[in-house]
Scaffold this motif. Structure first.
Motif, PDB file in Angstrom:
ATOM      1  N   LEU A 103      43.504  30.372  39.829  1.00  0.00           N
ATOM      2  CA  LEU A 103      44.633  29.457  39.971  1.00  0.00           C
ATOM      3  C   LEU A 103      44.897  29.059  41.413  1.00  0.00           C
ATOM      4  N   THR A 104      44.461  29.890  42.371  1.00  0.00           N
ATOM      5  CA  THR A 104      44.712  29.568  43.783  1.00  0.00           C
ATOM      6  C   THR A 104      43.513  28.938  44.471  1.00  0.00           C
ATOM      7  N   GLU A 105      42.297  29.275  44.010  1.00  0.00           N
ATOM      8  CA  GLU A 105      41.099  28.783  44.681  1.00  0.00           C
ATOM      9  C   GLU A 105      40.241  27.890  43.791  1.00  0.00           C
ATOM     10  N   GLY A 106      40.536  27.852  42.496  1.00  0.00           N
ATOM     11  CA  GLY A 106      39.821  26.960  41.605  1.00  0.00           C
ATOM     12  C   GLY A 106      38.517  27.495  41.069  1.00  0.00           C
ATOM     13  N   HIS A 107      38.172  28.744  41.388  1.00  0.00           N
ATOM     14  CA  HIS A 107      36.938  29.336  40.861  1.00  0.00           C
ATOM     15  C   HIS A 107      37.160  30.825  40.657  1.00  0.00           C
TER      16      HIS A 107
ATOM     17  N   ALA B  87      47.763  36.406  45.299  1.00  0.00           N
ATOM     18  CA  ALA B  87      47.854  35.250  44.402  1.00  0.00           C
ATOM     19  C   ALA B  87      49.309  34.895  44.106  1.00  0.00           C
ATOM     20  N   ARG B  88      50.148  35.897  43.864  1.00  0.00           N
ATOM     21  CA  ARG B  88      51.560  35.635  43.558  1.00  0.00           C
ATOM     22  C   ARG B  88      52.255  34.959  44.740  1.00  0.00           C
TER      23      ARG B  88
ATOM     24  N   LEU C 160      37.480  31.497  28.710  1.00  0.00           N
ATOM     25  CA  LEU C 160      38.742  32.017  29.236  1.00  0.00           C
ATOM     26  C   LEU C 160      39.236  31.154  30.393  1.00  0.00           C
ATOM     27  N   THR C 161      38.312  30.685  31.221  1.00  0.00           N
ATOM     28  CA  THR C 161      38.685  29.785  32.319  1.00  0.00           C
ATOM     29  C   THR C 161      39.386  28.541  31.784  1.00  0.00           C
TER      30      THR C 161
ATOM     31  N   ALA D  76      43.641  39.812  38.324  1.00  0.00           N
ATOM     32  CA  ALA D  76      43.381  39.383  39.696  1.00  0.00           C
ATOM     33  C   ALA D  76      42.453  38.168  39.717  1.00  0.00           C
ATOM     34  N   GLN D  77      41.448  38.152  38.843  1.00  0.00           N
ATOM     35  CA  GLN D  77      40.527  37.017  38.775  1.00  0.00           C
ATOM     36  C   GLN D  77      41.251  35.737  38.348  1.00  0.00           C
ATOM     37  N   VAL D  78      42.222  35.883  37.443  1.00  0.00           N
ATOM     38  CA  VAL D  78      43.020  34.712  37.055  1.00  0.00           C
ATOM     39  C   VAL D  78      43.758  34.169  38.274  1.00  0.00           C
ATOM     40  N   GLY D  79      44.281  35.072  39.115  1.00  0.00           N
ATOM     41  CA  GLY D  79      44.960  34.645  40.336  1.00  0.00           C
ATOM     42  C   GLY D  79      44.029  33.879  41.264  1.00  0.00           C
ATOM     43  N   VAL D  80      42.795  34.364  41.404  1.00  0.00           N
ATOM     44  CA  VAL D  80      41.805  33.658  42.233  1.00  0.00           C
ATOM     45  C   VAL D  80      41.532  32.272  41.655  1.00  0.00           C
TER      46      VAL D  80
END
Length: 582
Positions: free
Chosen positions: A93-97, A192-193, A104-105, A87-91
């Motif tokens: 990729l969509t919000e930039g942070h 995110a998806r 990992l980022t 879920a954090q990866v989704g944040v």
């Protein structure tokens, strides 16, 4: 304990471009092949850095893709945090942070640049769903696509009140998408998806039945794959809820609450596609609500699919005359037959309908198998018979000894003292009726089902891993997968897999528990006796115990199939669809 990224035999085969058999051969032939650092005897996990070093040392070509490296970094944090990290990866990729660590980022951004953000995220979501396939209920893609095609023609608003990770919401070409899920993690992954696809969406976390995030909202179509058999769905506090337009759902019929919740959220003449357990079409407790849905013209079709039924509903418009017939179809063998049958029904030219007045005069039993056409019933009987025969399992081939073996013995208590086994229990006051963390319950152990409980974060939760032996008062199972926590009244036995086979331990625990009588003093598991054997000999016992466990599961399945076979046989013989062989 090592925190290296881990890989299983299948991962190693994929990295090296060989088959799984080649990996097995390497393990047998090379004494320096890395030892497992986790998993089970049958599904060991290896350190990725150690495997890479070994492959280099033997000159074997391999390639760890950037996607695999990101995935292994995520897995290294542990199964319980895996969903949160995805879920954090989704944040990110969509919000930039996000809250991911800088390294990992950087890897995630590099992966998104190598492909594109959507492709990168879908790769990680796919791996996440594979890793937690038994804990996450995901609608089959072909079923999801079918459901959307049946009720949504494009544009407008689509709602899924039990959206999970968004499978049903990714399909429609809608102008606006609404979703809600009990799990905050799943809700964030869904959002995110959708956002990465450029879809306007609102996704909320929470219990849709108890805390409806979209109260008053009306969608053009509703699609839903709700949780089945949730007994604690809110019966007591929702008795007077205005959504129960067709009747108060019985305590044991939560799916009928979901049906009415979906109808509440669709516009007049809007359609609902919802998956239901097959028993919901015939259970006595739900008869009144089924009858009311039919009388009002709300329930338009019941379609049997593999493992579940699909109900198609239409919200009646004011003053609209209800139909006189409902579509009832068995599509378990051919899902492609559903769309043509539904279109024919909507155009009033179907030959697979049942008169509503006939259903109301009977038990309002809408089980598709009961309403087969002549050719369909015979096919259903033959297919069920074949499945019944295929489900049978063979008991282990055990040698009969004239005298019992005289072997050195030990006890579970001794194994615990020697460090071969660790025994732990869940927190004493742990609740398993709500939250974001999946919980394995005593019923799950008894029936061999995935975790059905839920709890919130709290001190002392016990993570269950693949290879753990979990025991209740009456059942013992070796867990094939992890990623959830131990529930109340269960004991977890974690073995040192380098010296003790978990199936070997589970078999003796189960046998000892079965011999304990209710009239005796309290059964002390630590006194359970088992022979001291080499790991190789333990594995032979473990295989026999596994075969008995498979036999038990097969008997449960054949019992259910047998009941269906009997009913089809009785109906076919008495109604003239089947005839005895001469």
């Amino acid at each position: 304990m090592s925190h290296d990224p881990t890989v299983n035999a299948g991962d190693i085969a994929r990295l090296a471009g060989v088959g799984r058999a080649a990996v097995s051969n390497w393990r047998r032939r090379h004494d320096d092949f890395p030892l497992p650092i986790g998993g089970t005897t049958n599904q060991p996990l290896f350190s990725l850095p150690q495997i890479e070093s070994w492959l280099r040392r033997y000159g074997k070509s391999y390639q760890v893709s950037l996607g695999d490296r990101v995935w292994q970094r995520l897995r290294a944090a542990g199964d319980l945090r895996l969903g949160e990290l995805v879920a954090q990866v989704g944040v990110l990729l969509t919000e930039g942070h996000s809250e991911l660590d800088p390294e990992l980022t950087g890897l995630v951004f590099e992966l998104a640049e190598q492909h594109d953000p959507l492709t990168a995220y879908e790769f990680l979501c796919e791996r996440y769903l594979e890793a937690h396939s038994r804990q996450l209920s995901v609608t089959r893609v072909e079923t999801a696509e079918l459901m959307v095609r049946l009720v949504h023609t494009g544009g407008g608003t689509v709602l899924d009140p039990a959206c999970g990770v968004g499978t049903l919401l990714l399909v429609p070409e809608a102008a606006r998408v609404l979703g809600q899920d009990l799990s905050p993690t799943s809700a964030r992954i869904t959002e995110a998806r959708l956002r990465l696809r450029g879809i306007e969406a609102r996704v909320a976390a929470g219990d849709s039945i108890r805390h409806d995030a979209f109260a008053g909202e009306k969608a053009d179509a509703v699609v839903c794959d709700p949780p089945f058999n949730e007994r604690a769905w809110g019966y007591e506090e929702l008795t007077g809820d205005p959504r129960w337009e067709y009747g108060l759902p019985p305590r044991g019929e939560p799916e009928l609450a979901w049906v009415q919740h979906c109808l509440t959220h669709v516009r007049p003449r809007g359609l609902v596609a919802i998956l239901m357990p097959p028993a919901a079409a015939s259970r006595k407790a739900g008869r009144r609500i089924r009858a009311n849905l039919l009388r009002a013209g709300a329930l338009r079709a019941v379609v049997a699919l593999p493992g579940c039924d699909l109900w198609l509903l239409r919200r009646p418009a004011a003053g609209e005359r209800p139909p006189s017939e409902v579509l009832i179809l068995d599509a378990t063998a051919d899902q492609s037959a559903v769309e043509p049958a539904w279109r024919a029904y909507l155009e009033d030219r179907s030959d697979q309908t049942v008169r509503i007045i006939d259903l109301l005069a009977d038990e309002v039993d809408m089980t598709p198998a009961r309403h087969q056409r002549r050719d369909d019933l015979g096919r259903a009987f033959t297919e069920t018979r074949d499945r019944f025969l295929a489900a049978a399992a063979t008991p282990p081939d055990l040698k009969v000894l004239e005298q019992p073996l005289d072997q050195p013995v030990t006890t579970v208590g001794d194994l615990i003292k020697e460090g071969l086994v660790t025994a732990v229990q869940a927190p004493p006051k742990m609740a398993a009726d709500g939250g974001d963390v999946p919980v394995l319950t005593a019923d799950d152990i008894a029936h061999g089902t995935p975790p059905s409980g839920r709890t919130g974060p709290q001190h002392g939760l016990v993570e269950v891993r693949a290879g753990d032996v979990v025991a209740s008062y009456s059942s013992v199972r070796v867990m094939a997968e992890g990623g959830f926590v131990l529930g109340p009244h269960l004991t977890l036995y974690r073995v040192d897999s380098r010296r003790l086979d978990p199936d070997f331990l589970a078999g003796f625990l189960r046998a000892a528990g079965g011999r304990a009588t209710t009239g005796s003093s309290r059964f002390d598991v630590r006194r359970t006796r088992l022979p001291r054997l080499s790991l190789e000999d333990q594995s032979a016992y473990g295989e026999a115990f596994r075969q008995l466990a498979v036999l038990e599961d097969a008997l449960r399945e054949t019992s259910a199939l047998g009941q269906t076979l009997i009913r089809l046989g009785l109906d076919g013989l008495t109604e003239g669809h089947l005839h005895p062989q001469s």
